[in-house]
Design an enzyme around this catalytic site. Structure first.
Site, PDB file in Angstrom:
ATOM      1  N   GLY A  44       0.793  -1.203   0.000  1.00 39.39           N
ATOM      2  CA  GLY A  44       0.000   0.000   0.000  1.00 39.39           C
ATOM      3  C   GLY A  44       0.832   1.263   0.000  1.00 39.39           C
ATOM      4  N   TYR A 115      19.851  -8.172  -0.498  1.00 34.00           N
ATOM      5  CA  TYR A 115      18.860  -8.904  -1.269  1.00 34.00           C
ATOM      6  C   TYR A 115      18.775 -10.327  -0.726  1.00 34.00           C
ATOM      7  CZ  TYR A 115      16.341 -10.972  -5.156  1.00 34.00           C
ATOM      8  OH  TYR A 115      15.399 -11.628  -5.916  1.00 34.00           O
ATOM      9  N   ASP A 158       4.357  -7.060  13.148  1.00 39.32           N
ATOM     10  CA  ASP A 158       3.816  -7.639  11.911  1.00 39.32           C
ATOM     11  C   ASP A 158       4.550  -8.930  11.549  1.00 39.32           C
ATOM     12  OD1 ASP A 158       1.947  -7.614   9.867  1.00 39.32           O
ATOM     13  OD2 ASP A 158       3.245  -6.522   8.485  1.00 39.32           O
ATOM     14  N   ASP A 176      10.791  -6.354   6.953  1.00 38.78           N
ATOM     15  CA  ASP A 176       9.658  -5.425   7.009  1.00 38.78           C
ATOM     16  C   ASP A 176       9.331  -4.930   8.410  1.00 38.78           C
ATOM     17  OD1 ASP A 176       7.547  -3.834   6.382  1.00 38.78           O
ATOM     18  OD2 ASP A 176       6.479  -5.331   5.209  1.00 38.78           O
TER      19      ASP A 176
END
Length: 395
Positions: A44, A115, A158, A176
Site C-alpha cells: 500500500g 537482497y 507484523d 519489514d
C-alpha cells in the site's frame, strides 16, 4: 539522473510477476549508485525492487525500497523514515541488513537492503518436508531475531510468514519493520508521528494480538503472540482462528473471545487447511499435511500432545501477562522440549476466554479515523502457498 529501458514490446512478461499490463517505468531507473532491474514486492505504501550496482565494477544485488508517488503523505513518509531508522539500529544475522539510504531525484526517501533470495518460512518448511523438530529448530532462530529487536527496544508488530524468508542454506531473515513500534525515547522522539497518526492501529489481522485489535499498548508479549500464531501454523497447517471477514468488530470478537483448539487436536480437521504450493502434488488435504511433516496422524499427534500443545497455547494467551514475556522465554521453552527437559508452560485446559470490553464500531465523525483494510501483494512469494496474510489494517 535516471535511465529508462527500451523494451521491444510494451506488454512484457516478468519471471517474477508474470504478465504485466505495461512495463514498469521504474525498471532501469537509477537510484543512487544502483539500477532497478525488477520489482519483487509491492504494498500500500511503496514497492521493493531488485537492483544492481551501476558502476559496473561491483555487480552486487540489493533490494531497494521506494515510496510510490501519490502515497507520499506525511504519515507514510514518517513511517518510511521510521523503518529506515529502525533498520539502522539493528545488526543481526537473522534480520535483513540495511546497506544504504538516501533521497531520489524527485525528493522521495529510499533505502537499500541486502537482497534475500529465499522462500516464506511456511512454504520453505512444507516444500522441504521439515519434521516437527526441524521446524522447531528453525523457529528458535526466528525467536532469536525477534528477541534481538526487543533488546533494542523495537516491537515488530507484523510477524507473519511472508515477512520471514528462508535462504537455501536454511537461514531465516526477518523483514519489514514498516509498522514497528520504537520504545527507545531517544529514537522515538526523532520519529514521533503526529497525534492522529499515533492513534492508528496497524496490523495484519490474522497475526494480530488482542491488544493490537483493541488499540491497547504493545509490548514484547505482543510479538510473542504473533510468534505463537506462526508456530501454530508451522506445526498444524491451520491458523488458530478463522476470520470470515475483515469487519473490525468481527476481527476483534474472534481474536479476543474465541479459544483455538490445541494443536494436537487441530491436525485432525480437514477444514480451513492452509493452502500449499501447487507443485506439491496432492495439496489442501490432511494427507499432504502429514506428508509434508514426514509424519502420520498418529506420530504427529504424539509429537504435539503435551509440551508443544502447552507451549503454543501459552504464547496465544489472550492476556499479555499470561504469555511468555519475551521471545527468549519462548525459545528457551522450545529448547527444553527438544532436549527432553521439563518446560515452564503449564498444562493447558481449554476454557472460555474472559469476555473483553465491548468493541463499539460507529460511523466516524469529523476528525475521527475509520478502519481501512489495504491489500498488500508480495510478488513472487504470493502464490497459492502464501497463507493469505496480505492485509494491512489501518484503524
Amino acid at each position: 539522473n535516471q535511465s529508462q529501458p527500451n523494451p521491444t514490446d510494451p506488454l512484457a512478461t516478468s519471471a517474477v510477476t508474470g504478465p504485466l499490463d505495461m512495463v514498469d517505468p521504474s525498471i532501469g531507473r537509477r537510484i543512487g549508485p544502483y539500477i532497478l532491474s525488477r520489482e519483487v514486492g509491492r504494498g500500500g505504501m511503496g514497492a521493493v525492487y531488485e537492483a544492481i550496482g551501476a558502476d559496473g565494477e561491483f555487480r552486487q544485488r540489493v533490494a531497494v525500497k521506494l515510496i510510490k508517488r501519490g502515497m507520499d503523505t506525511d504519515f507514510i513518509l514518517r513511517r518510511f523514515r521510521n523503518e529506515r531508522q529502525i533498520l539502522a539500529t539493528l545488526d543481526h544475522p537473522y534480520i535483513a541488513r540495511l546497506l544504504d539510504g538516501g533521497t531520489t531525484d524527485d525528493g522521495l526517501p529510499y533505502f537499500v537492503m541486502e537482497y534475500i533470495e529465499g522462500l516464506p518460512v511456511y512454504r520453505y518448511c512444507d516444500e522441504g518436508k521439515l519434521t516437527v523438530r526441524e521446524r522447531l529448530a528453525l523457529f528458535r532462530q526466528v525467536c532469536d531475531a525477534v528477541h534481538y529487536a526487543h533488546r533494542n527496544l523495537v516491537i515488530h508488530r507484523d510477524i507473519k510468514p511472508s515477512n520471514i524468508l528462508v535462504t537455501a542454506d536454511g537461514t531465516p531473515k526477518l523483514l519489514d519493520f514498516g509498522i514497528a513500534k520504537v520504545l527507545n525515547p531517544e529514537i522515538a522522539d526523532a520519529i514521533t508521528l503526529d497525534p492522529t497518526a499515533t492513534a492508528m492501529r496497524l496490523m495484519t489481522p490474522e497475526y494480530a494480538s488482542p491488544e493490537q485489535v483493541q488499540g491497547q499498548r504493545v509490548t514484547p508479549a505482543t510479538d510473542v503472540y504473533s510468534l505463537g500464531v506462526l508456530l501454530y501454523e508451522l506445526l498444524t497447517g491451520h491458523r488458530p482462528y478463522r476470520l470470515r471477514n475483515r469487519a473490525p468488530h468481527d476481527v476483534a470478537r474472534v481474536i479476543c473471545e474465541e479459544e483455538p483448539a490445541n494443536p494436537s487436536v487441530r491436525i485432525t480437521s480437514p477444514d480451513d487447511l492452509l493452502p500449499a504450493h501447487p507443485s506439491a502434488g496432492e495439496t489442501g488435504t490432511l494427507n499432504y499435511l502429514y506428508w509434508s511433516r514426514n509424519a502420520t496422524l498418529e506420530t504427529l499427534r504424539r509429537e504435539l500432545s503435551g509440551d508443544l500443545d502447552n507451549i503454543v497455547m501459552k504464547a496465544l494467551r489472550k492476556e499479555p501477562a499470561r504469555r511468555y514475556q519475551s521471545a527468549e522465554e519462548l525459545r528457551d521453552d522450545i529448547t527444553r522440549h527438544l532436549e527432553g527437559r521439563p518446560v515452564t508452560a503449564p498444562k493447558h485446559a481449554p476454557a472460555p476466554a474472559p469476555r473483553p470490553a465491548p468493541v463499539v464500531v460507529t460511523e466516524p465523525t469529523a476528525g475521527e479515523k475509520s478502519i481501512a483494510v489495504l491489500p498488500f501483494k508480495l510478488i513472487g512469494a504470493r502464490e497459492t502457498d502464501d497463507t493469505g496474510d496480505e492485509y494491512l489494517g489501518i484503524g
